[in-house]
Write an enzyme that holds these catalytic residues in place. Structure first.
Site, PDB file in Angstrom:
ATOM      1  N   GLY A   1      41.635  55.179  60.001  1.00 12.92           N
ATOM      2  CA  GLY A   1      42.167  54.587  58.780  1.00 12.92           C
ATOM      3  C   GLY A   1      42.476  55.675  57.777  1.00 12.92           C
ATOM      4  O   GLY A   1      41.590  56.420  57.365  1.00 12.92           O
TER       5      GLY A   1
ATOM      6  N   GLY B   1      42.295  59.196  52.892  1.00 12.70           N
ATOM      7  CA  GLY B   1      42.821  60.420  52.291  1.00 12.70           C
ATOM      8  C   GLY B   1      41.789  61.057  51.372  1.00 12.70           C
ATOM      9  O   GLY B   1      41.627  62.283  51.339  1.00 12.70           O
TER      10      GLY B   1
ATOM     11  N   ALA C   1      23.961  69.916  53.415  1.00 13.53           N
ATOM     12  CA  ALA C   1      23.683  69.194  54.659  1.00 13.53           C
ATOM     13  C   ALA C   1      22.993  70.084  55.683  1.00 13.53           C
ATOM     14  O   ALA C   1      22.476  69.594  56.682  1.00 13.53           O
ATOM     15  CB  ALA C   1      24.988  68.650  55.235  1.00 13.53           C
TER      16      ALA C   1
ATOM     17  N   GLU D   1      27.077  52.922  52.832  1.00 12.60           N
ATOM     18  CA  GLU D   1      26.900  53.014  51.377  1.00 12.60           C
ATOM     19  C   GLU D   1      28.163  52.596  50.633  1.00 12.60           C
ATOM     20  O   GLU D   1      28.099  51.960  49.573  1.00 12.60           O
ATOM     21  CB  GLU D   1      26.507  54.442  50.990  1.00 12.60           C
ATOM     22  CG  GLU D   1      26.172  54.657  49.537  1.00 12.60           C
ATOM     23  CD  GLU D   1      24.957  53.847  49.090  1.00 12.60           C
ATOM     24  OE1 GLU D   1      25.177  52.771  48.497  1.00 12.60           O
ATOM     25  OE2 GLU D   1      23.814  54.269  49.328  1.00 12.60           O
TER      26      GLU D   1
ATOM     27  N   VAL E   1      29.254  48.651  49.444  1.00 19.59           N
ATOM     28  CA  VAL E   1      28.775  47.914  48.272  1.00 19.59           C
ATOM     29  C   VAL E   1      28.839  48.807  47.043  1.00 19.59           C
ATOM     30  O   VAL E   1      28.247  49.884  47.012  1.00 19.59           O
ATOM     31  CB  VAL E   1      27.330  47.419  48.469  1.00 19.59           C
ATOM     32  CG1 VAL E   1      26.860  46.651  47.243  1.00 19.59           C
ATOM     33  CG2 VAL E   1      27.218  46.554  49.714  1.00 19.59           C
TER      34      VAL E   1
ATOM     35  N   GLY F   1      31.071  50.707  45.793  1.00 21.43           N
ATOM     36  CA  GLY F   1      31.819  51.967  45.905  1.00 21.43           C
ATOM     37  C   GLY F   1      30.961  53.213  45.864  1.00 21.43           C
ATOM     38  O   GLY F   1      30.140  53.448  46.746  1.00 21.43           O
TER      39      GLY F   1
ATOM     40  N   GLY G   1      48.832  47.432  39.480  1.00 20.93           N
ATOM     41  CA  GLY G   1      48.192  47.830  40.732  1.00 20.93           C
ATOM     42  C   GLY G   1      46.673  47.723  40.713  1.00 20.93           C
ATOM     43  O   GLY G   1      46.011  48.164  41.642  1.00 20.93           O
TER      44      GLY G   1
ATOM     45  N   LYS H   1      29.532  41.641  49.543  1.00 15.61           N
ATOM     46  CA  LYS H   1      28.644  42.724  49.116  1.00 15.61           C
ATOM     47  C   LYS H   1      27.237  42.188  48.823  1.00 15.61           C
ATOM     48  O   LYS H   1      26.235  42.806  49.175  1.00 15.61           O
ATOM     49  CB  LYS H   1      29.220  43.402  47.877  1.00 15.61           C
ATOM     50  CG  LYS H   1      30.553  44.100  48.144  1.00 15.61           C
ATOM     51  CD  LYS H   1      31.256  44.457  46.837  1.00 15.61           C
ATOM     52  CE  LYS H   1      32.569  45.194  47.068  1.00 15.61           C
ATOM     53  NZ  LYS H   1      33.374  45.284  45.830  1.00 15.61           N
TER      54      LYS H   1
END
Lengths: 428, 428
Positions: free
Chosen positions: A11, A17, A34, A130, A133, A135, A188, A206
């Protein structure tokens, strides 16, 4: 430093993006945090030729999205959307192949989360969501881990940025819903078919995920009583303001002795509550724990940057090896909580009737309230804008919701009422 | 289900008691969430005979606190407090013995966090301290994990509940600092020696920890420029309110090209900022990330329940095996950021002078501002309460802090000024 975490991305819309841009922009920082690099190795989307403003030539392009599950990636990130179809096929194939799966897809989780959670546990891999819900707000983590020591009494919040944007604008400019929606669509900020947002379906997806994690129950999207903001008038918001409240579309889940109660509904929020000050397209979630008290998490609930932030936070957890059961505890230990009857709930209500301007209407409404045992705290009657109709706004004393429902039932079909009454709960 | 996580608890004050009560009350829930039981096996405190309202007979009592490091516990929880002394001895002994360590001790972390982090990493065990910053709010986790994908531009917030309680009360009741502090002390909301709280030291401890995690830098408590709320007048709060602001003691850390800037100082917070609505003893932290935007975490920053909630959340992470480097990345990768010069920072300032009521004072202040290049946005002069003194409150246009400092330097020792001027930064 160990090997990079290899990611396949399905996607390539705005969020896809955003994930690529984020991993480019913060590459070194993420590797330090990480403990290893996070690298996209393959991507898949419907249209290869579309210009997405990011260089995709570095990645393997895979035409058949499902084939990502068989790629040499460690994790597949799904940003396709839709509760079924290619997203679900990919999720099943990925977990079935023993790879970790990260998704922002609330609809799929609300409908199939349990099945996917079981598949992830069976394979011993991560299933993380994560971004599904609120964002960019780390509220899944906040509940699953931050508040993990607490019995949660209820969790509630502003879960749909489009609705909050519209409500804030109605509030600030004194306008009616339809007008503001049209403007939001032109800008938009709202979809051409806005129903999922404005009728509360998105928030209900959510909420069902949040409730599962907060209460250790199976996600029960079908048990969410959802309505939206379509029937709100500017006058409702003005009356609420005069009474010291703001109107917010809240998703609310509550655990009680009779089961789990889940609702998405416009509420009156008192001005001294932090949710009253959440404006524009922001999201915010409150969890009430038996030791921590009230926790609030607030931030951007949508958009490519915030959503990408949540997706990559999940990837960092996976890269660190810090993940466990997707729903905070193994699926087998999630309780199947019965749906609690809303009639048993007690609270204060805001009721607004649009009525014909004629003798006896107020008496009819008052009698229906009395007969159902609804006690009226305040009542305001105002002439509406020049159409021979009048608004009657009532705030009730605390009482069972069943009584309010009975009063409205008595009034159903009354010749005096114009359109449906508006019933909002007052957040207590 | 695997073996219980065995916990030794050092310190049985209000928070220690809270941890015991929490683990009793939510025992089953925690076992389901953590995948295993969490059990206290040993406790230690100064006074064995004191009644703490919880049954301690179930636990081994250890007189020598340091001996907990040699017990058969998996984790030692330190709730003794103090930057050095028994807490530090215990921390070193525990990590040296290869056991996990959980603490709420911000002073110790601010001074010795790096050493302890190295020891934990060397031993491959957890060092966790969610309760050390903002009590029950999972803000360490929020930064370390939730916002991990982001470069953080700045992190700031209300980190001391005592100060916020006092400021809220001054604001609501129009009273001066000393009076409200005395009342807070009488009610037990402020310590008999309140200096750590009201002079910003406690907030500075917490800020240095937050900054380390947000920016990947070594904790640098010594670089925090800290002042408190001791010199605030009720009139400052009233002037701020008239200008559309509330006064909050903020800890703020900012990463810039010239290094790391860390400050604890009373700020003017605009009413449309969520921190303006954080009242009473609540805490709240904002992090601004380059993809997620502004995240807000809010809740109870102190108290036995909230603090115990954070301590046990850490224990659940350890029980789940979900922990990594204490400061989000290995200590060896933390940068030693230079202290940024505050003079370089640009912003708007609130300046208040208490001056003698005589001719020429205003001209003197205005000249000092002009000579230092400080541009005045607004100035209000008001007669103060019947002592022949006058308040002059100035809001500056945006400019370098160096200029304001120069203006104040010019006015230092002026016969016209009564006491020190008050300088507050306006949160932008």
């Amino acid at each position: 430093m160990t090997d990079p975490l290899r990611v396949a991305l399905a996607g390539l819309g705005t969020v896809g993006g955003g994930v690529i841009r984020l991993l480019d922009a913060n590459r070194d920082l993420i590797a330090r945090r990480a403990g290893r690099a996070i690298e996209i190795v393959a991507v898949s989307a419907r249209d290869r030729s579309k210009d997405r403003g990011v260089d995709l030539s570095r990645f393997d392009w895979v035409d058949d999205t499902t084939a990502l599950a068989r790629s040499d990636a460690d994790v597949v990130v799904e940003l396709i959307g839709g509760s079924d179809g290619p997203a679900l096929t990919l999720a099943r194939a990925t977990l079935g192949a023993g790879k970790a799966f990260v998704t922002a897809n609330k609809a799929m989780l609300a409908h199939h989360g349990l099945e996917l959670g079981e598949a992830a546990e069976a394979a011993g891999v991560a299933l993380k969501f994560e971004a599904a819900v609120a964002g960019g707000i780390p509220v899944i983590k906040g509940l699953r881990e931050g508040a993990a020591a607490n019995e949660i009494a209820r969790v509630y919040g502003i879960l749909n940025g489009t609705c909050n944007f519209i409500l804030s604008k109605m509030e600030a400019e004194g306008r009616d819903f339809a007008e503001v929606l049209a403007e939001a669509q032109a800008l938009g900020y709202a979809e051409a078919d806005p129903s999922f947002d404005i009728d509360g379906v998105d928030a209900a997806h959510k909420l069902s995920i949040l409730a599962s994690i907060a209460f250790g129950t199976r996600p029960a999207f079908g048990d969410v009583a959802a309505s939206g903001i379509r029937h709100l008038l500017g006058a409702d918001i003005a009356e609420a303001a005069a009474l010291g409240y703001r109107v917010r579309l809240l998703g609310l889940a509550e655990a009680g002795p009779n089961g789990l109660f889940q609702r998405v509904h416009p509420h009156l929020v008192p001005l001294d509550h932090p949710l009253a000050h959440v404006t524009g397209s922001l999201n915010a979630v409150v969890a009430e724990g038996n030791f921590v008290g009230r926790l609030l998490f607030q931030g951007a609930g949508a958009g490519d940057g915030p959503t990408a932030s949540a997706v990559v936070a999940d990837l960092i957890d996976i890269a660190r090896g810090e993940f466990g059961p997707p729903f905070a505890m193994p699926v087998a230990s999630l309780a199947a909580a019965p749906k609690a009857d809303s009639g048993e709930r007690r609270g204060r209500a805001y009721l607004r009737f649009t009525v014909a301007d004629k003798v006896g209407v107020l008496a009819e409404i008052a009698a229906a309230m009395r007969d159902a045992g609804v006690s009226i705290e305040s009542l305001i009657q105002r002439g509406a804008s020049g159409e021979g109709s009048v608004l009657v706004a009532i705030v009730t004393h605390e009482g069972p919701e069943r009584s309010v429902a009975q009063a409205l039932e008595k009034l159903r079909g009354s010749q005096s009422l114009i359109g449906q009454p508006m019933w909002m709960h007052i957040l207590g």
